[in-house]
Design an enzyme around this catalytic site. Structure first.
Site, PDB file in Angstrom:
ATOM      1  N   ILE A   1       0.839  -1.205   0.000  1.00  7.07           N
ATOM      2  CA  ILE A   1       0.000   0.000   0.000  1.00  7.07           C
ATOM      3  C   ILE A   1       0.874   1.256   0.000  1.00  7.07           C
ATOM      4  O   ILE A   1       0.631   2.196  -0.764  1.00  7.07           O
ATOM      5  CB  ILE A   1      -0.944  -0.001   1.229  1.00  7.07           C
ATOM      6  CG1 ILE A   1      -1.837  -1.264   1.222  1.00  7.07           C
ATOM      7  CG2 ILE A   1      -1.786   1.279   1.275  1.00  7.07           C
ATOM      8  CD1 ILE A   1      -2.766  -1.413   0.050  1.00  7.07           C
TER       9      ILE A   1
ATOM     10  N   GLY B   1      -6.149  -2.058   8.366  1.00 13.18           N
ATOM     11  CA  GLY B   1      -5.684  -3.100   9.279  1.00 13.18           C
ATOM     12  C   GLY B   1      -5.727  -2.666  10.734  1.00 13.18           C
ATOM     13  O   GLY B   1      -5.572  -3.487  11.640  1.00 13.18           O
TER      14      GLY B   1
ATOM     15  N   SER C   1     -10.509  -0.802   4.985  1.00 13.78           N
ATOM     16  CA  SER C   1      -9.795  -1.861   4.257  1.00 13.78           C
ATOM     17  C   SER C   1     -10.270  -1.962   2.806  1.00 13.78           C
ATOM     18  O   SER C   1     -11.269  -1.354   2.413  1.00 13.78           O
ATOM     19  CB  SER C   1     -10.043  -3.200   4.950  1.00 13.78           C
ATOM     20  OG  SER C   1     -11.395  -3.592   4.702  1.00 13.78           O
ATOM     21  N   CYS C   2      -9.567  -2.791   2.049  1.00 14.59           N
ATOM     22  CA  CYS C   2      -9.941  -2.982   0.640  1.00 14.59           C
ATOM     23  C   CYS C   2     -11.376  -3.485   0.507  1.00 14.59           C
ATOM     24  O   CYS C   2     -12.165  -2.959  -0.294  1.00 14.59           O
ATOM     25  CB  CYS C   2      -8.971  -3.953  -0.033  1.00 14.59           C
ATOM     26  SG  CYS C   2      -8.617  -5.431   0.941  1.00 14.59           S
ATOM     27  N   ASN C   3     -11.752  -4.493   1.302  1.00 12.86           N
ATOM     28  CA  ASN C   3     -13.112  -5.022   1.192  1.00 12.86           C
ATOM     29  C   ASN C   3     -14.151  -4.015   1.652  1.00 12.86           C
ATOM     30  O   ASN C   3     -15.202  -3.855   1.024  1.00 12.86           O
ATOM     31  CB  ASN C   3     -13.233  -6.328   2.000  1.00 12.86           C
ATOM     32  CG  ASN C   3     -12.624  -7.492   1.256  1.00 12.86           C
ATOM     33  OD1 ASN C   3     -12.912  -7.692   0.075  1.00 12.86           O
ATOM     34  ND2 ASN C   3     -11.757  -8.249   1.917  1.00 12.86           N
TER      35      ASN C   3
ATOM     36  N   HIS D   1     -16.466  -7.643   8.461  1.00  8.67           N
ATOM     37  CA  HIS D   1     -16.617  -6.606   7.428  1.00  8.67           C
ATOM     38  C   HIS D   1     -17.906  -5.801   7.601  1.00  8.67           C
ATOM     39  O   HIS D   1     -17.915  -4.599   7.338  1.00  8.67           O
ATOM     40  CB  HIS D   1     -16.585  -7.252   6.035  1.00  8.67           C
ATOM     41  CG  HIS D   1     -15.362  -8.084   5.814  1.00  8.67           C
ATOM     42  ND1 HIS D   1     -15.326  -9.440   6.099  1.00  8.67           N
ATOM     43  CD2 HIS D   1     -14.128  -7.759   5.374  1.00  8.67           C
ATOM     44  CE1 HIS D   1     -14.120  -9.914   5.822  1.00  8.67           C
ATOM     45  NE2 HIS D   1     -13.368  -8.911   5.386  1.00  8.67           N
ATOM     46  N   GLY D   2     -18.984  -6.492   8.037  1.00  3.06           N
ATOM     47  CA  GLY D   2     -20.259  -5.777   8.235  1.00  3.06           C
ATOM     48  C   GLY D   2     -20.120  -4.666   9.274  1.00  3.06           C
ATOM     49  O   GLY D   2     -20.412  -3.493   8.989  1.00  3.06           O
TER      50      GLY D   2
ATOM     51  N   HIS E   1     -10.205  -9.949  -4.723  1.00  4.74           N
ATOM     52  CA  HIS E   1     -11.352 -10.467  -3.971  1.00  4.74           C
ATOM     53  C   HIS E   1     -12.579 -10.400  -4.883  1.00  4.74           C
ATOM     54  O   HIS E   1     -12.645  -9.580  -5.791  1.00  4.74           O
ATOM     55  CB  HIS E   1     -11.690  -9.588  -2.767  1.00  4.74           C
ATOM     56  CG  HIS E   1     -10.582  -9.355  -1.794  1.00  4.74           C
ATOM     57  ND1 HIS E   1      -9.984 -10.349  -1.062  1.00  4.74           N
ATOM     58  CD2 HIS E   1      -9.994  -8.195  -1.377  1.00  4.74           C
ATOM     59  CE1 HIS E   1      -9.070  -9.814  -0.243  1.00  4.74           C
ATOM     60  NE2 HIS E   1      -9.059  -8.515  -0.429  1.00  4.74           N
TER      61      HIS E   1
ATOM     62  N   GLN F   1      -7.301  -5.780  -4.324  1.00  4.87           N
ATOM     63  CA  GLN F   1      -6.967  -5.431  -2.928  1.00  4.87           C
ATOM     64  C   GLN F   1      -5.735  -4.544  -2.813  1.00  4.87           C
ATOM     65  O   GLN F   1      -5.623  -3.737  -1.902  1.00  4.87           O
ATOM     66  CB  GLN F   1      -6.766  -6.713  -2.099  1.00  4.87           C
ATOM     67  CG  GLN F   1      -5.480  -7.486  -2.352  1.00  4.87           C
ATOM     68  CD  GLN F   1      -5.524  -8.362  -3.600  1.00  4.87           C
ATOM     69  OE1 GLN F   1      -6.558  -8.498  -4.237  1.00  4.87           O
ATOM     70  NE2 GLN F   1      -4.384  -8.967  -3.941  1.00  4.87           N
TER      71      GLN F   1
HETATM   72  P1  NAD Z   1       3.080  -4.776   3.585  1.00  3.30           P
HETATM   73  O1  NAD Z   1       3.573  -5.836   4.490  1.00  3.30           O
HETATM   74  O2  NAD Z   1       3.099  -5.007   2.111  1.00  3.30           O
HETATM   75  O3  NAD Z   1       3.889  -3.429   3.860  1.00  3.30           O
HETATM   76  C1  NAD Z   1       4.111  -2.939   5.139  1.00  3.30           C
HETATM   77  C2  NAD Z   1       5.477  -2.266   5.175  1.00  3.30           C
HETATM   78  O4  NAD Z   1       5.667  -1.658   6.447  1.00  3.30           O
HETATM   79  C3  NAD Z   1       6.626  -3.246   4.980  1.00  3.30           C
HETATM   80  O5  NAD Z   1       7.550  -2.659   4.080  1.00  3.30           O
HETATM   81  C4  NAD Z   1       7.232  -3.374   6.376  1.00  3.30           C
HETATM   82  O6  NAD Z   1       8.606  -3.651   6.350  1.00  3.30           O
HETATM   83  C5  NAD Z   1       6.980  -1.974   6.924  1.00  3.30           C
HETATM   84  N1  NAD Z   1       7.046  -1.877   8.397  1.00  3.30           N
HETATM   85  C6  NAD Z   1       7.072  -2.871   9.320  1.00  3.30           C
HETATM   86  N2  NAD Z   1       7.131  -2.346  10.561  1.00  3.30           N
HETATM   87  C7  NAD Z   1       7.135  -0.996  10.429  1.00  3.30           C
HETATM   88  C8  NAD Z   1       7.196   0.078  11.340  1.00  3.30           C
HETATM   89  N3  NAD Z   1       7.268  -0.112  12.660  1.00  3.30           N
HETATM   90  N4  NAD Z   1       7.167   1.340  10.847  1.00  3.30           N
HETATM   91  C9  NAD Z   1       7.089   1.554   9.519  1.00  3.30           C
HETATM   92  N5  NAD Z   1       7.039   0.557   8.604  1.00  3.30           N
HETATM   93  C10 NAD Z   1       7.062  -0.699   9.050  1.00  3.30           C
HETATM   94  O7  NAD Z   1       1.617  -4.423   4.098  1.00  3.30           O
HETATM   95  P2  NAD Z   1       0.434  -3.817   3.237  1.00  3.30           P
HETATM   96  O8  NAD Z   1      -0.255  -4.911   2.529  1.00  3.30           O
HETATM   97  O9  NAD Z   1       0.926  -2.653   2.468  1.00  3.30           O
HETATM   98  O10 NAD Z   1      -0.552  -3.353   4.410  1.00  3.30           O
HETATM   99  C11 NAD Z   1      -0.384  -2.129   5.083  1.00  3.30           C
HETATM  100  C12 NAD Z   1      -1.698  -1.750   5.722  1.00  3.30           C
HETATM  101  O11 NAD Z   1      -2.673  -1.597   4.683  1.00  3.30           O
HETATM  102  C13 NAD Z   1      -2.284  -2.762   6.702  1.00  3.30           C
HETATM  103  O12 NAD Z   1      -3.018  -2.070   7.691  1.00  3.30           O
HETATM  104  C14 NAD Z   1      -3.242  -3.550   5.840  1.00  3.30           C
HETATM  105  O13 NAD Z   1      -4.269  -4.165   6.575  1.00  3.30           O
HETATM  106  C15 NAD Z   1      -3.774  -2.454   4.937  1.00  3.30           C
HETATM  107  N6  NAD Z   1      -4.313  -2.896   3.651  1.00  3.30           N
HETATM  108  C16 NAD Z   1      -3.680  -3.865   2.929  1.00  3.30           C
HETATM  109  C17 NAD Z   1      -4.229  -4.274   1.721  1.00  3.30           C
HETATM  110  C18 NAD Z   1      -3.616  -5.369   0.887  1.00  3.30           C
HETATM  111  O14 NAD Z   1      -4.330  -6.107   0.264  1.00  3.30           O
HETATM  112  N7  NAD Z   1      -2.310  -5.508   0.854  1.00  3.30           N
HETATM  113  C19 NAD Z   1      -5.399  -3.677   1.232  1.00  3.30           C
HETATM  114  C20 NAD Z   1      -5.978  -2.641   1.970  1.00  3.30           C
HETATM  115  C21 NAD Z   1      -5.433  -2.270   3.178  1.00  3.30           C
END
Ligand code: NAD
Length: 340
Positions: free
Chosen positions: A13, A111, A140-142, A194-195, A220, A302
């Site tokens: 993200i 998240g 979130s994405c969903n 999700h709801g 998804h 997502q």
């Molecule tokens: P990711 O694991 O791809 O990326 C997270 C990054 O943060 C990694 O590079 C990690 O090394 C870094 N990190 C770890 N600890 C850290 C810290 N203390 N400070 C700063 N950076 C740190 O995760 P993501 O998929 O990008 O998800 C990030 C957020 O977005 C989460 O809350 C997730 O639920 C949400 N999200 C993810 C998606 C998806 O499908 N990937 C979709 C929507 C929302």
């Protein structure tokens, strides 16, 4: 005014939101923070983004592999008006202390639990609720996909009850530590979370969701069943409502898009950055109204769907646009999302 923005957490993200911020006329990407050096850090440097060490990461670990680092996250936070936290689930809440200490505004991802922020956000549904806020959570994405669709439908026709089954991808394509799986895994939380998450955006909506995880990384799919109070729309009117709203892509029956593989192939053919599909994807022949009930499928990419919402959240917090429509138009033009 140009809002100075930091990204903390440069993964799936974070790197997308960084590129999106850099493309905005009213925002400046000051730098991105990462815990450890890897190919994504190398790409950030190649793009000219200033890199900072985050979390348990050290400046030295980047220096050792030859990646220039401008300092630690605390240094970056001194230079910005707002930080977009894109650290892994639950880490955002820990990071919130840093943002508070720096006295800057912050955006969190889905998240995190809703109470990490003052408001949960979706651009189509509640843009104005983020105006002037200091801490906003992009759902979130969903929940983003559901909120967009609910926004379109419930603003036109009164909804008695909404049910959705969320067929979830097992992992993102690069997450080899989470997959692949060979199975269909029911989520044993009935109804699923999700709801209630949708209710942070639509508190009055009667909604129940369930979820299963399946062995795919692409997207998804939501199976929606909406019961209307009379009078319900017909199928054509419902389709037109989606077609005429930004961030929806409705594939006609003749397009030969049988499922998520063709949706992603379409995104690759379209050739936008990273081949992302930031729209809710619907199928003309995947929507039907029968009596007071509507049924429709939608696919959600997502990895990218929350990116435009993060940009609109920044614009709302700093009151950079008069309303959602103006912000969405700027965001979509700069990100290459076609208008309806
Ligand atoms: P990711 O694991 O791809 O990326 C997270 C990054 O943060 C990694 O590079 C990690 O090394 C870094 N990190 C770890 N600890 C850290 C810290 N203390 N400070 C700063 N950076 C740190 O995760 P993501 O998929 O990008 O998800 C990030 C957020 O977005 C989460 O809350 C997730 O639920 C949400 N999200 C993810 C998606 C998806 O499908 N990937 C979709 C929507 C929302």
């Amino acid at each position: 005014m140009s809002v100075r923005v930091a990204i903390n957490g440069y993964g799936t993200i974070g790197k997308r939101v960084a590129d999106a911020v850099a493309a905005q006329p009213d925002m400046t990407l000051v730098g991105v923070a990462k815990t450890r050096p890897n190919f994504e850090a190398e790409r950030a440097v190649a793009k000219g983004y200033k890199l900072y060490a985050a979390g348990s990461g050290t400046v030295d670990s980047f220096a050792q592999v030859g990646l220039p680092v401008a300092g630690r996250i605390e240094d970056l936070l001194k230079e910005v008006d707002l930080v977009v936290d894109a650290a892994p689930e639950k880490v955002g809440r820990e990071n919130a202390r840093l943002y508070q200490a720096a006295g800057i505004r912050s955006i969190f991802q889905g998240g995190e639990k809703p109470d990490v922020a003052e408001v949960s956000f979706n651009a189509l549904a509640n843009y104005a609720a983020a105006k002037g806020k200091h801490r906003v959570r992009v759902v979130s994405c969903n929940t983003t996909g559901l909120s967009r669709a609910i926004s379109v439908v419930s603003s036109r026709w009164p909804v008695e009850h909404w049910e959705a089954t969320i067929v979830r991808r097992a992992a993102d394509p690069a997450e080899t530590n989470r997959g692949p799986i060979n199975g269909i895994m029911p989520t044993f939380q009935l109804p699923s979370h999700h709801g209630p998450d949708v209710n942070t955006i639509f508190p009055q909506l009667s909604i129940a969701t369930t979820a299963v995880v399946v062995p795919t990384t692409l997207m998804h799919v939501h199976v929606n069943h909406v019961r209307f109070t009379a009078p319900p729309p017909n199928s054509a009117a419902l389709l037109e409502a989606f077609r005429s709203t930004p961030r929806f892509h409705v594939f006609p029956a003749w397009a030969g898009v049988d499922g998520t593989p063709q949706v992603m192939e379409y995104a690759r053919d379209r050739g936008r950055g990273r081949e992302d599909m930031m729209e809710n994807v619907l199928w003309e022949n995947g929507l039907r109204v029968e009596g007071k009930d509507a049924y429709f499928f939608q696919a959600i990419h997502q990895e990218s769907i929350v990116v435009p919402e993060s940009i609109d959240a920044i614009r709302a917090m700093f009151d950079l646009a008069p309303d959602a429509a103006h912000s969405i138009a700027i965001t979509d033009r700069t990100l290459g999302i076609p208008p309806p």
